[in-house]
Design a protein around this motif. Sequence first.
Motif, PDB file in Angstrom:
ATOM      1  N   ALA A   1      20.403  11.057   2.065  1.00 20.01           N
ATOM      2  CA  ALA A   1      19.384  11.947   1.665  1.00 20.01           C
ATOM      3  C   ALA A   1      18.247  11.253   1.380  1.00 20.01           C
ATOM      4  CB  ALA A   1      19.746  12.914   0.619  1.00 20.01           C
ATOM      5  N   GLY A   2      18.005  10.175   0.800  1.00 24.23           N
ATOM      6  CA  GLY A   2      16.855   9.663   0.076  1.00 24.23           C
ATOM      7  C   GLY A   2      16.181   8.931   1.513  1.00 24.23           C
ATOM      8  N   LEU A   3      16.884   8.234   2.360  1.00 23.94           N
ATOM      9  CA  LEU A   3      16.436   7.491   3.445  1.00 23.94           C
ATOM     10  C   LEU A   3      15.617   8.589   4.474  1.00 23.94           C
ATOM     11  CD1 LEU A   3      19.264   5.151   4.258  1.00 23.94           C
ATOM     12  CD2 LEU A   3      17.023   4.381   3.290  1.00 23.94           C
ATOM     13  N   ALA A   4      16.447   9.871   4.569  1.00 22.43           N
ATOM     14  CA  ALA A   4      15.945  10.933   5.494  1.00 22.43           C
ATOM     15  C   ALA A   4      14.621  11.264   5.083  1.00 22.43           C
ATOM     16  CB  ALA A   4      17.071  11.984   5.451  1.00 22.43           C
ATOM     17  N   ARG A   5      14.587  11.516   3.511  1.00 22.10           N
ATOM     18  CA  ARG A   5      13.544  11.946   2.942  1.00 22.10           C
ATOM     19  C   ARG A   5      12.291  10.949   3.161  1.00 22.10           C
ATOM     20  NH1 ARG A   5      13.193  15.828  -0.737  1.00 22.10           N
ATOM     21  NH2 ARG A   5      11.214  16.288  -1.883  1.00 22.10           N
ATOM     22  N   ALA A   6      12.697   9.755   2.953  1.00 21.47           N
ATOM     23  CA  ALA A   6      11.523   8.374   2.984  1.00 21.47           C
ATOM     24  C   ALA A   6      10.891   8.168   4.436  1.00 21.47           C
ATOM     25  CB  ALA A   6      11.880   7.322   2.379  1.00 21.47           C
TER      26      ALA A   6
ATOM     27  N   ALA B   1       0.868  -1.148  -0.221  1.00 19.21           N
ATOM     28  CA  ALA B   1      -0.021   0.155   0.250  1.00 19.21           C
ATOM     29  C   ALA B   1       0.716   1.147  -0.057  1.00 19.21           C
ATOM     30  CB  ALA B   1      -0.954   0.131   1.075  1.00 19.21           C
ATOM     31  N   GLY B   2       1.828   1.169   0.690  1.00 21.09           N
ATOM     32  CA  GLY B   2       2.841   2.527   0.695  1.00 21.09           C
ATOM     33  C   GLY B   2       4.033   2.635  -0.205  1.00 21.09           C
ATOM     34  N   GLN B   3       4.194   1.530  -1.035  1.00 21.69           N
ATOM     35  CA  GLN B   3       5.272   1.347  -1.684  1.00 21.69           C
ATOM     36  C   GLN B   3       5.563   2.492  -2.772  1.00 21.69           C
ATOM     37  OE1 GLN B   3       6.582  -2.403  -2.977  1.00 21.69           O
ATOM     38  NE2 GLN B   3       8.347  -1.579  -4.072  1.00 21.69           N
ATOM     39  N   GLN B   4       4.596   3.026  -3.350  1.00 20.77           N
ATOM     40  CA  GLN B   4       4.740   3.847  -4.275  1.00 20.77           C
ATOM     41  C   GLN B   4       5.263   5.232  -3.565  1.00 20.77           C
ATOM     42  OE1 GLN B   4       0.812   4.286  -6.422  1.00 20.77           O
ATOM     43  NE2 GLN B   4       1.816   3.073  -8.210  1.00 20.77           N
ATOM     44  N   ALA B   5       4.561   5.554  -2.540  1.00 19.26           N
ATOM     45  CA  ALA B   5       4.958   6.887  -1.723  1.00 19.26           C
ATOM     46  C   ALA B   5       6.161   6.749  -1.277  1.00 19.26           C
ATOM     47  CB  ALA B   5       3.896   7.167  -0.688  1.00 19.26           C
ATOM     48  N   LEU B   6       6.590   5.406  -0.653  1.00 24.54           N
ATOM     49  CA  LEU B   6       8.111   5.453  -0.375  1.00 24.54           C
ATOM     50  C   LEU B   6       9.193   5.395  -1.402  1.00 24.54           C
ATOM     51  CD1 LEU B   6       9.645   4.729   2.274  1.00 24.54           C
ATOM     52  CD2 LEU B   6       9.291   2.287   1.800  1.00 24.54           C
TER      53      LEU B   6
END
Length: 193
Positions: A85-90, A57-62
């Motif tokens: 930076a990607g990990l922090a944003r996600a 369910a949340g994979q697209q947003a992640l």
Amino acid sequence: MPRWKPDARQRLVVAALGLFAEQGYDETTVAQIAERAELTRSTFFRHFSDKREILGAGQQALSRLLDEGIGAAPADATPMAAVAAGLARASGGMTAFNRSLGPLLHAAIEANEELRSRAAMKNAGLAAVVVEALERRGVTEAAARVAAELGVLAFRIGYGRWTDPARDEDPGELADLTLAAFDELRAAAAELR
């Protein structure tokens, strides 16, 4: 049964994961999920094509948040800094709702081979997003793959720590836990030389 209530998608996810943990994934029907969520089957199918889709369910947003975070990293950032930076944003996109789902999701996945396979595919999908984002930054494929695998593993470790019901204390922010796990993995990788 009420015709409409707010947060139908979230209620369906909570209902499904609760039922998967209680009675098993295979034994849970769409009708049971809809009933537990106090919604209709047609409402279920407006949000999900089948019960398997609930786990992603949340994979697209992640995926989108990871991609955006990597893309927004400074131009001179190393591949590992861009992944951080990607990990922090996600991680920053996760809410208390996501945290509450952790134990239910873990129990459901551990109890079913098909769900374990789907979770592995989800992780592979996230890694592919990271690889593509890094390659757009000019990172070689091999370096991008290594950084992506470490990043996805760090996210899994951080999320596991964040949602662990055995922790009595407040675990802190997901971003902090994920970045700490990423640092641990980077240090472990350096030991492999």
